[in-house]
Enzyme design. Structure first.
Site, PDB file in Angstrom:
ATOM      1  N   ARG A  84     -21.921  -4.894 -40.254  1.00 23.76           N
ATOM      2  CA  ARG A  84     -20.610  -4.406 -39.819  1.00 23.76           C
ATOM      3  C   ARG A  84     -19.890  -3.605 -40.907  1.00 23.76           C
ATOM      4  O   ARG A  84     -18.668  -3.653 -41.006  1.00 23.76           O
ATOM      5  CB  ARG A  84     -19.689  -5.555 -39.380  1.00 23.76           C
ATOM      6  CG  ARG A  84     -20.182  -6.294 -38.173  1.00 23.76           C
ATOM      7  CD  ARG A  84     -19.050  -6.633 -37.209  1.00 23.76           C
ATOM      8  NE  ARG A  84     -19.598  -7.494 -36.188  1.00 23.76           N
ATOM      9  CZ  ARG A  84     -19.341  -8.793 -36.090  1.00 23.76           C
ATOM     10  NH1 ARG A  84     -18.473  -9.372 -36.899  1.00 23.76           N
ATOM     11  NH2 ARG A  84     -19.914  -9.512 -35.177  1.00 23.76           N
ATOM     12  N   ARG A 118     -13.830  -2.649 -38.354  1.00 22.63           N
ATOM     13  CA  ARG A 118     -12.368  -2.587 -38.278  1.00 22.63           C
ATOM     14  C   ARG A 118     -11.657  -2.849 -39.602  1.00 22.63           C
ATOM     15  O   ARG A 118     -10.463  -2.634 -39.713  1.00 22.63           O
ATOM     16  CB  ARG A 118     -11.864  -3.568 -37.212  1.00 22.63           C
ATOM     17  CG  ARG A 118     -12.160  -3.107 -35.803  1.00 22.63           C
ATOM     18  CD  ARG A 118     -11.790  -4.171 -34.784  1.00 22.63           C
ATOM     19  NE  ARG A 118     -12.667  -5.337 -34.890  1.00 22.63           N
ATOM     20  CZ  ARG A 118     -12.495  -6.473 -34.219  1.00 22.63           C
ATOM     21  NH1 ARG A 118     -11.465  -6.621 -33.408  1.00 22.63           N
ATOM     22  NH2 ARG A 118     -13.348  -7.471 -34.358  1.00 22.63           N
ATOM     23  N   ARG A 121     -11.299   4.967 -33.732  1.00 22.92           N
ATOM     24  CA  ARG A 121     -11.551   4.224 -32.502  1.00 22.92           C
ATOM     25  C   ARG A 121     -10.316   4.140 -31.601  1.00 22.92           C
ATOM     26  O   ARG A 121     -10.422   3.822 -30.415  1.00 22.92           O
ATOM     27  CB  ARG A 121     -12.005   2.798 -32.850  1.00 22.92           C
ATOM     28  CG  ARG A 121     -13.452   2.667 -33.286  1.00 22.92           C
ATOM     29  CD  ARG A 121     -14.407   2.333 -32.154  1.00 22.92           C
ATOM     30  NE  ARG A 121     -13.988   1.166 -31.409  1.00 22.92           N
ATOM     31  CZ  ARG A 121     -13.438   1.196 -30.202  1.00 22.92           C
ATOM     32  NH1 ARG A 121     -13.234   2.346 -29.594  1.00 22.92           N
ATOM     33  NH2 ARG A 121     -13.094   0.094 -29.593  1.00 22.92           N
ATOM     34  N   ASP A 135     -24.114  -1.234 -30.403  1.00 21.45           N
ATOM     35  CA  ASP A 135     -23.867  -2.635 -30.061  1.00 21.45           C
ATOM     36  C   ASP A 135     -25.128  -3.235 -29.451  1.00 21.45           C
ATOM     37  O   ASP A 135     -25.895  -2.525 -28.801  1.00 21.45           O
ATOM     38  CB  ASP A 135     -22.707  -2.740 -29.065  1.00 21.45           C
ATOM     39  CG  ASP A 135     -22.176  -4.165 -28.978  1.00 21.45           C
ATOM     40  OD1 ASP A 135     -22.669  -4.916 -28.120  1.00 21.45           O
ATOM     41  OD2 ASP A 135     -21.312  -4.529 -29.782  1.00 21.45           O
ATOM     42  N   TYR A 189     -25.874 -14.087 -23.823  1.00 21.91           N
ATOM     43  CA  TYR A 189     -24.697 -13.306 -23.414  1.00 21.91           C
ATOM     44  C   TYR A 189     -24.699 -13.037 -21.901  1.00 21.91           C
ATOM     45  O   TYR A 189     -23.671 -13.100 -21.236  1.00 21.91           O
ATOM     46  CB  TYR A 189     -24.667 -11.947 -24.133  1.00 21.91           C
ATOM     47  CG  TYR A 189     -23.935 -11.959 -25.463  1.00 21.91           C
ATOM     48  CD1 TYR A 189     -22.548 -12.131 -25.512  1.00 21.91           C
ATOM     49  CD2 TYR A 189     -24.625 -11.776 -26.652  1.00 21.91           C
ATOM     50  CE1 TYR A 189     -21.872 -12.120 -26.727  1.00 21.91           C
ATOM     51  CE2 TYR A 189     -23.947 -11.768 -27.877  1.00 21.91           C
ATOM     52  CZ  TYR A 189     -22.578 -11.943 -27.905  1.00 21.91           C
ATOM     53  OH  TYR A 189     -21.911 -11.940 -29.106  1.00 21.91           O
TER      54      TYR A 189
END
Length: 363
Positions: A33, A37, A46, A82, A160
């Site tokens: 990552r 963010r 974004r 992703d 998921y």
């Protein structure tokens, strides 16, 4: 340019050499990552854009992949994407919900739901946007560092698809393993087939290494891991390697099975050059248990980045001493969190380079 035959020459191959266990001047470092963010410029790029819409824009993915390299001397980049693009390619709807994370409005509930999935996936058609992002990024990165492609692993994706999002217990997905083992294997095999094609497509597009994320390994016990995760992880690496060998190609592959302590020996004999580790494993014991068969990647606790900078340097020094400088890629034991200070990430990268150079001089 969207051609894959005229990429700029690679100027820093430290990461690739370490992955293959060769000598390096310093220990290479990157962060899971690292395009994330915690970077204000990432948040700005974004802003106001749907997450998966960003994933489908090669230009946006390229820019986000390159941002951390402008700030820090990382030794590798990982394409911005992703793991859930694969369930999407199989025909499932996935949305990124603010404050909740990825959400499947209609998760798989019972084995008959497998009929809803696309039986034959045209990977180029469904996931070509990732390939285009990789090719574009290989040109724009200008040979600065290698570009890593990645995928989620079958069990993690399955969990998921059944949970419908993140989960603490993963009990809905695990219920399938115990109650519907045949259907579980059917789904895992389906995912494996798409993943193999997907990874080969990433290499054809320009990926110079591949990482397979089994993020939910630790929710399984050793017996379930050996039945529902490990065989598919091995199958992926073996099939990708065999196919690449036919074309006279080879790229290092990394397996990251989070919290799968009990699987360390098995993972080190699974056709992957590198085994990624989370922060709960002691570096020296990981070396002993993998017996020098593989390179290791990891494994600083991401929360160590909340420390003052001097403390980060000490933590890194201890870690690099534990792993040794050969066949080692420094990383965190998990991805960077959004509230982390970019300056401390810089301190982490610098500490890895500095301490490993000094250790190499002494040896």
């Amino acid at each position: 340019s969207d051609k894959t035959d005229d990429f700029p020459q690679l100027l820093n191959d430290t990461f690739l050499r370490a992955a293959r266990g060769e000598e390096t001047e310093h220990v290479p470092v990157w962060c899971m990552r690292q395009a994330g963010r915690y970077l204000p410029e990432f948040r700005e790029s974004r802003a106001g854009r749907d997450f998966f819409e960003t994933c489908r824009s090669p230009e946006a993915c390229c820019e986000l992949t390159l941002q951390p390299l402008r700030r820090f001397p990382f030794d590798a980049a990982i394409i911005f994407s992703d793991i859930l693009v694969i369930p999407q390619a199989l025909g499932m709807d996935v949305q990124m919900v603010q404050g909740k994370g990825p959400t499947f409005p209609e998760p798989l509930k019972e084995p008959e739901d497998l009929q809803r999935l696309q039986a034959k996936v045209d990977v180029e058609k469904e996931l070509g946007y990732v390939f285009r992002a990789i090719t574009l990024t290989r040109h724009k990165i200008e040979g600065k560092v290698p570009l890593i492609g990645f995928t989620g692993a079958p069990w993690t994706l399955m969990s998921y698809m059944i949970e419908g999002g993140g989960s603490n217990t993963h009990s809905k997905a695990k219920r399938w393993l115990y109650r519907h083992p045949e259907a579980s294997h059917m789904l895992l095999k389906m995912l494996t087939d798409v993943i193999v094609e997907y990874l080969l497509g990433q290499v054809a597009a320009g990926a110079q290494a591949l990482q397979v994320f089994e993020s939910h390994a630790g929710i399984l016990g050793p017996v379930e891991f050996k039945e529902f995760s490990l065989p598919y992880l091995r199958d992926i690496a073996r099939r990708v390697k065999d196919k690449l060998k036919e074309a006279g190609q080879d790229v290092p592959m990394i397996v990251f099975a989070k919290d799968a302590h009990y699987g360390l020996e098995d993972l080190s004999q699974s056709y992957y050059e590198v085994v990624g580790l989370d922060w709960t494993i002691d570096p020296r014991s990981a070396r002993e248990r993998t017996g020098g068969k593989v390179s290791l990647q990891g494994n600083m606790d991401p929360c160590a980045l909340y420390s003052p900078k001097e403390r980060i340097s000490d933590i890194v020094k201890k870690m690099v001493e534990g792993f040794g400088t050969r066949g080692y890629i420094a990383n965190l034991g998990h991805g960077l969190y959004p509230d982390m200070d970019p300056e401390n990430v810089g301190a982490f990268v610098e500490a890895v380079h500095q301490h490993s150079k000094q250790m190499n001089k002494r040896s």
